[in-house]
Design a protein around this motif. Sequence first.
Motif, mmCIF file in Angstrom:
data_model
loop_
_atom_site.group_PDB
_atom_site.id
_atom_site.type_symbol
_atom_site.label_atom_id
_atom_site.label_comp_id
_atom_site.label_asym_id
_atom_site.label_seq_id
_atom_site.Cartn_x
_atom_site.Cartn_y
_atom_site.Cartn_z
ATOM 1 N N ARG A 150 0.832 -1.207 0.000
ATOM 2 C CA ARG A 150 0.000 0.000 0.000
ATOM 3 C C ARG A 150 0.869 1.260 0.000
ATOM 4 N N ILE A 151 1.948 1.236 0.771
ATOM 5 C CA ILE A 151 2.837 2.395 0.819
ATOM 6 C C ILE A 151 3.474 2.625 -0.553
ATOM 7 N N ARG A 152 3.908 1.544 -1.202
ATOM 8 C CA ARG A 152 4.543 1.684 -2.515
ATOM 9 C C ARG A 152 3.545 2.115 -3.591
ATOM 10 N N SER A 153 2.313 1.650 -3.497
ATOM 11 C CA SER A 153 1.315 2.100 -4.483
ATOM 12 C C SER A 153 0.963 3.565 -4.256
ATOM 13 N N THR A 154 0.970 3.999 -3.004
ATOM 14 C CA THR A 154 0.744 5.415 -2.715
ATOM 15 C C THR A 154 1.884 6.259 -3.263
ATOM 16 N N ALA A 155 3.112 5.763 -3.126
ATOM 17 C CA ALA A 155 4.265 6.483 -3.671
ATOM 18 C C ALA A 155 4.140 6.632 -5.182
ATOM 19 N N GLU A 156 3.702 5.577 -5.842
ATOM 20 C CA GLU A 156 3.515 5.642 -7.295
ATOM 21 C C GLU A 156 2.423 6.645 -7.646
ATOM 22 N N ARG A 157 1.353 6.647 -6.862
ATOM 23 C CA ARG A 157 0.230 7.545 -7.132
ATOM 24 C C ARG A 157 0.612 9.015 -6.979
ATOM 25 N N ILE A 158 1.465 9.324 -5.981
ATOM 26 C CA ILE A 158 1.829 10.731 -5.779
ATOM 27 C C ILE A 158 3.089 11.120 -6.547
ATOM 28 N N GLY A 159 3.685 10.136 -7.248
ATOM 29 C CA GLY A 159 4.770 10.470 -8.164
ATOM 30 C C GLY A 159 6.162 10.499 -7.567
ATOM 31 N N ILE A 160 6.430 9.648 -6.584
ATOM 32 C CA ILE A 160 7.781 9.569 -6.054
ATOM 33 C C ILE A 160 8.289 8.138 -6.212
ATOM 34 N N HIS A 161 9.598 7.972 -6.146
ATOM 35 C CA HIS A 161 10.201 6.654 -6.322
ATOM 36 C C HIS A 161 9.721 5.691 -5.243
ATOM 37 N N PRO A 162 9.627 4.413 -5.564
ATOM 38 C CA PRO A 162 9.182 3.430 -4.572
ATOM 39 C C PRO A 162 10.124 3.418 -3.362
ATOM 40 N N PRO A 163 9.581 3.410 -2.165
ATOM 41 C CA PRO A 163 10.423 3.451 -0.970
ATOM 42 C C PRO A 163 11.029 2.085 -0.648
ATOM 43 N N SER A 164 12.113 2.122 0.085
ATOM 44 C CA SER A 164 12.758 0.889 0.541
ATOM 45 C C SER A 164 11.989 0.331 1.731
ATOM 46 N N ASN A 165 12.384 -0.863 2.168
ATOM 47 C CA ASN A 165 11.758 -1.456 3.355
ATOM 48 C C ASN A 165 11.981 -0.579 4.585
ATOM 49 N N THR A 166 13.156 0.031 4.675
ATOM 50 C CA THR A 166 13.455 0.913 5.806
ATOM 51 C C THR A 166 12.526 2.116 5.820
ATOM 52 N N THR A 167 12.299 2.701 4.650
ATOM 53 C CA THR A 167 11.401 3.861 4.574
ATOM 54 C C THR A 167 9.970 3.438 4.894
ATOM 55 N N CYS A 168 9.561 2.256 4.465
ATOM 56 C CA CYS A 168 8.215 1.775 4.788
ATOM 57 C C CYS A 168 8.042 1.623 6.298
ATOM 58 N N ARG A 169 9.058 1.102 6.975
ATOM 59 C CA ARG A 169 8.985 1.004 8.442
ATOM 60 C C ARG A 169 8.892 2.383 9.072
ATOM 61 N N MET A 170 9.619 3.341 8.507
ATOM 62 C CA MET A 170 9.585 4.708 9.035
ATOM 63 C C MET A 170 8.196 5.323 8.847
ATOM 64 N N VAL A 171 7.561 5.058 7.723
ATOM 65 C CA VAL A 171 6.202 5.564 7.465
ATOM 66 C C VAL A 171 5.248 5.006 8.515
ATOM 67 N N ARG A 172 5.338 3.708 8.774
ATOM 68 C CA ARG A 172 4.459 3.101 9.782
ATOM 69 C C ARG A 172 4.711 3.688 11.166
ATOM 70 N N SER A 173 5.956 3.983 11.486
ATOM 71 C CA SER A 173 6.227 4.561 12.807
ATOM 72 C C SER A 173 5.682 5.983 12.898
ATOM 73 N N LEU A 174 5.696 6.707 11.787
ATOM 74 C CA LEU A 174 5.112 8.066 11.803
ATOM 75 C C LEU A 174 3.595 8.007 11.956
ATOM 76 N N ILE A 175 2.970 7.038 11.309
ATOM 77 C CA ILE A 175 1.511 6.890 11.460
ATOM 78 C C ILE A 175 1.179 6.489 12.894
ATOM 79 N N TYR A 176 1.994 5.606 13.467
ATOM 80 C CA TYR A 176 1.741 5.149 14.835
ATOM 81 C C TYR A 176 1.897 6.297 15.824
ATOM 82 N N SER A 177 2.887 7.149 15.634
ATOM 83 C CA SER A 177 3.110 8.237 16.591
ATOM 84 C C SER A 177 1.990 9.276 16.540
ATOM 85 N N GLY A 178 1.180 9.225 15.487
ATOM 86 C CA GLY A 178 0.067 10.156 15.390
ATOM 87 C C GLY A 178 -1.154 9.745 16.189
ATOM 88 N N ASP A 179 -1.168 8.529 16.745
ATOM 89 C CA ASP A 179 -2.328 8.052 17.512
ATOM 90 C C ASP A 179 -2.456 8.754 18.844
#
Length: 92
Positions: free
Chosen positions: A63-92
């Motif tokens: 889902r993160i990689r498809s979102t990256a494609e949709r907004i026009g940025i390069h596909p993220p690495s596994n490390t960046t995907c983990r970072m995205v999830r941690s940012l979403i979690y910290s928003g709770d």
Amino acid sequence: MAVAAITTPPKQKSRPKLKKQPLPAGQPREWYESHNRRLKAMRLAIALLDTGVYHPAKASNRRIRSTAERIGIHPPSNTTCRMVRSLIYSGD
């Protein structure tokens, strides 16, 4: 008697353009890589939140990689995907 309808186009929300500033010189390469990774993770987290993904369990790598494609940025690495999830979690 017919009444003419006055229609106006809907107003588009425009975001103010931020002036880009160059990154500080003299930092090690790892600093620039982590800085750009954090920026990419923030853009992806914001895009996922805008689409209704409010919990990290719903943000799979696919889902993160498809979102990256949709907004026009390069596909993220596994490390960046983990970072995205941690940012979403910290928003709770």
